[in-house]
Write a protein that holds these residues in place. Structure first.
Motif, PDB file in Angstrom:
ATOM      1  N   ARG A 181      13.626   0.751  17.821  1.00  0.00           N
ATOM      2  CA  ARG A 181      14.857   1.455  18.190  1.00  0.00           C
ATOM      3  C   ARG A 181      16.033   0.505  18.390  1.00  0.00           C
ATOM      4  N   PHE A 182      16.050  -0.600  17.634  1.00  0.00           N
ATOM      5  CA  PHE A 182      17.170  -1.526  17.745  1.00  0.00           C
ATOM      6  C   PHE A 182      18.479  -0.801  17.463  1.00  0.00           C
ATOM      7  N   LYS A 183      19.496  -1.092  18.264  1.00  0.00           N
ATOM      8  CA  LYS A 183      20.815  -0.502  18.005  1.00  0.00           C
ATOM      9  C   LYS A 183      21.607  -1.322  16.983  1.00  0.00           C
TER      10      LYS A 183
ATOM     11  N   THR B 270      17.748  -1.394  25.685  1.00  0.00           N
ATOM     12  CA  THR B 270      17.394  -1.632  27.089  1.00  0.00           C
ATOM     13  C   THR B 270      17.358  -3.115  27.445  1.00  0.00           C
ATOM     14  N   ASP B 271      17.615  -4.002  26.475  1.00  0.00           N
ATOM     15  CA  ASP B 271      17.629  -5.440  26.742  1.00  0.00           C
ATOM     16  C   ASP B 271      18.719  -5.732  27.783  1.00  0.00           C
ATOM     17  N   PRO B 272      18.368  -6.385  28.901  1.00  0.00           N
ATOM     18  CA  PRO B 272      19.385  -6.640  29.930  1.00  0.00           C
ATOM     19  C   PRO B 272      20.429  -7.666  29.505  1.00  0.00           C
ATOM     20  N   TYR B 273      20.197  -8.383  28.411  1.00  0.00           N
ATOM     21  CA  TYR B 273      21.116  -9.440  27.986  1.00  0.00           C
ATOM     22  C   TYR B 273      21.866  -9.020  26.726  1.00  0.00           C
ATOM     23  N   GLN B 274      22.566  -7.916  26.807  1.00  0.00           N
ATOM     24  CA  GLN B 274      23.319  -7.413  25.666  1.00  0.00           C
ATOM     25  C   GLN B 274      24.404  -8.396  25.225  1.00  0.00           C
ATOM     26  N   GLN B 275      25.015  -9.101  26.167  1.00  0.00           N
ATOM     27  CA  GLN B 275      26.066 -10.069  25.856  1.00  0.00           C
ATOM     28  C   GLN B 275      25.541 -11.503  25.897  1.00  0.00           C
ATOM     29  N   GLY B 276      24.222 -11.659  26.046  1.00  0.00           N
ATOM     30  CA  GLY B 276      23.658 -12.989  26.161  1.00  0.00           C
ATOM     31  C   GLY B 276      24.077 -13.660  27.459  1.00  0.00           C
TER      32      GLY B 276
ATOM     33  N   LYS C 289      28.160 -13.341  20.483  1.00  0.00           N
ATOM     34  CA  LYS C 289      27.393 -13.584  21.711  1.00  0.00           C
ATOM     35  C   LYS C 289      25.913 -13.261  21.510  1.00  0.00           C
ATOM     36  N   MET C 290      25.627 -12.211  20.752  1.00  0.00           N
ATOM     37  CA  MET C 290      24.239 -11.849  20.475  1.00  0.00           C
ATOM     38  C   MET C 290      23.529 -12.968  19.715  1.00  0.00           C
TER      39      MET C 290
ATOM     40  N   GLY D 150      17.330  -8.401  16.184  1.00  0.00           N
ATOM     41  CA  GLY D 150      17.641  -7.065  16.664  1.00  0.00           C
ATOM     42  C   GLY D 150      18.064  -7.061  18.122  1.00  0.00           C
ATOM     43  N   MET D 151      18.684  -5.950  18.522  1.00  0.00           N
ATOM     44  CA  MET D 151      19.097  -5.763  19.909  1.00  0.00           C
ATOM     45  C   MET D 151      18.564  -4.428  20.409  1.00  0.00           C
ATOM     46  N   ASP D 152      17.596  -4.489  21.315  1.00  0.00           N
ATOM     47  CA  ASP D 152      17.070  -3.274  21.943  1.00  0.00           C
ATOM     48  C   ASP D 152      18.094  -2.750  22.943  1.00  0.00           C
TER      49      ASP D 152
END
Length: 344
Positions: free
Chosen positions: A2-4, A327-333, A50-51, A323-325
């Motif tokens: 479900r990567f955005k 719910t990953d708490p580090y959306q901006q790294g 940043k990702m 990918g970026m999930d």
């Protein structure tokens, strides 16, 4: 899954300097020129940088490039450069990475023994000559946009260090350039941390005390890096010198730095230490080398300029999807000052 967002990435380095190439997943970026697209990415989509470059997916010594179609009639492809604190107008090592990926992955057709390309960077058109053998790009020769000196032999005051002599030169990025020996450095890998700490201080002081504005594009950033220069020696008619560029937020370029090499050519010519066509072998802190020369003289606004030629090689090291999930708490790294020197 479900990567955005999913990015198709090729890992690659040029003479030791990492320059990831993003070949898919970004989508359409508005803008007529690569500089326009650079501005859009910086102001509207900086989360991509940043990702890719910030932790936990990136690292302070990583750079990245986004390959994009060019609207310029003479360009085969365009690219925008992403670094840890900025979007440079040009980067020689990154351009080598991009050209190598385009040909070795088949995005653009490879012709052996030589493939010639024109790439559009934010700084403008870059002519590229790639030597190719058995499906491998064995050398990338770039004709950069003109390089020129803003200031030569200027004294600046650096907090805690006193007066330091610098030159300020544009080679695709704008450098505060310092003779390493003036500060007791030989540009050895064991000196890297101290070089970075002092280089950041010099950069900030130079940017505050010496005004610069690119005469053709005032949106190009001012002084954003420090280059430490080693002594020049001659061997068989060639000039050989060591250098290191301190890339913000504070780490040494692992390659000889293409824009730094371009700036060095402009400075050497301004000081009558190199002639058009003469070879400069520019060595990095890691020992890797670029072969450099001046193709011809030019002008940029009121400034006498040189047209630099820089040659080196890049190597692909991997292929993957980033990918970026949601719910990953580090959306901006994130950044941590143990390796980043400061949070950015």
């Amino acid at each position: 899954m479900r990567f955005k967002r999913v990015l198709n990435v090729v890992d690659v380095h040029a003479e030791g300097e990492v320059g990831k190439v993003i070949v898919g997943g970004v989508g359409q970026i508005p803008g007529k020129t690569m500089f326009d697209k650079r501005v859009y990415l910086e102001t509207k989509l900086d989360d991509i940088r940043k990702m890719v470059l910030f932790e936990p997916r990136g690292a302070v010594w990583h750079n990245a490039n986004i390959v994009l179609p060019s609207e310029h009639p003479d360009a085969d492809m365009g690219f925008v450069i992403l670094e840890t604190t900025e979007y440079p107008a040009m980067s020689g090592s990154n351009a080598m990475c991009v050209a190598t990926v385009l040909l070795e992955t088949g995005i653009l057709p490879m012709q052996e023994p030589v493939t010639e390309l024109v790439l559009e960077a934010p700084a403008g058109l870059i002519k590229v000559r790639c030597e190719c053998s058995d499906g491998k790009v064995t050398s990338v020769r770039l004709v950069n946009q003109p390089a020129f000196c803003y200031h030569t032999d200027k004294n600046i005051e650096v907090p805690g260090m006193g007066t330091i002599r610098v030159d300020v030169v544009y080679g695709g990025m704008t450098f505060a350039m310092v003779d390493a020996a003036d500060l007791g450095f030989s540009i050895n890998p064991s000196e890297a941390r101290e070089l970075c700490e002092i280089g950041e201080k010099v950069k900030l002081a130079a940017a505050e005390q010496l005004a610069v504005e690119h005469p053709e594009n005032p949106q190009i950033p001012g002084i954003t890096a420090t280059e430490f220069m080693g002594p020049v020696r001659q061997e068989n008619g060639q000039l050989i010198s060591r250098n290191t560029v301190v890339v913000s937020p504070g780490r040494c370029d692992r390659s000889p730095c293409g824009t730094g090499s371009s700036a060095r050519l402009a400075l050497l010519h301004a000081k009558k230490q190199i002639e058009v066509g003469q070879i400069l072998v520019h060595e990095s802190i890691t020992g890797s080398r670029f072969t450099c020369s001046i193709e011809r003289l030019s002008e940029v606004g009121k400034y006498p300029a040189v047209v630099p030629v820089i040659a080196g090689q890049a190597w692909l090291t991997g292929f993957y999807q980033m990918g970026m999930d949601p719910t990953d708490p580090y959306q901006q790294g994130f950044t941590v000052s143990d390796t980043w020197m400061k949070t950015v």
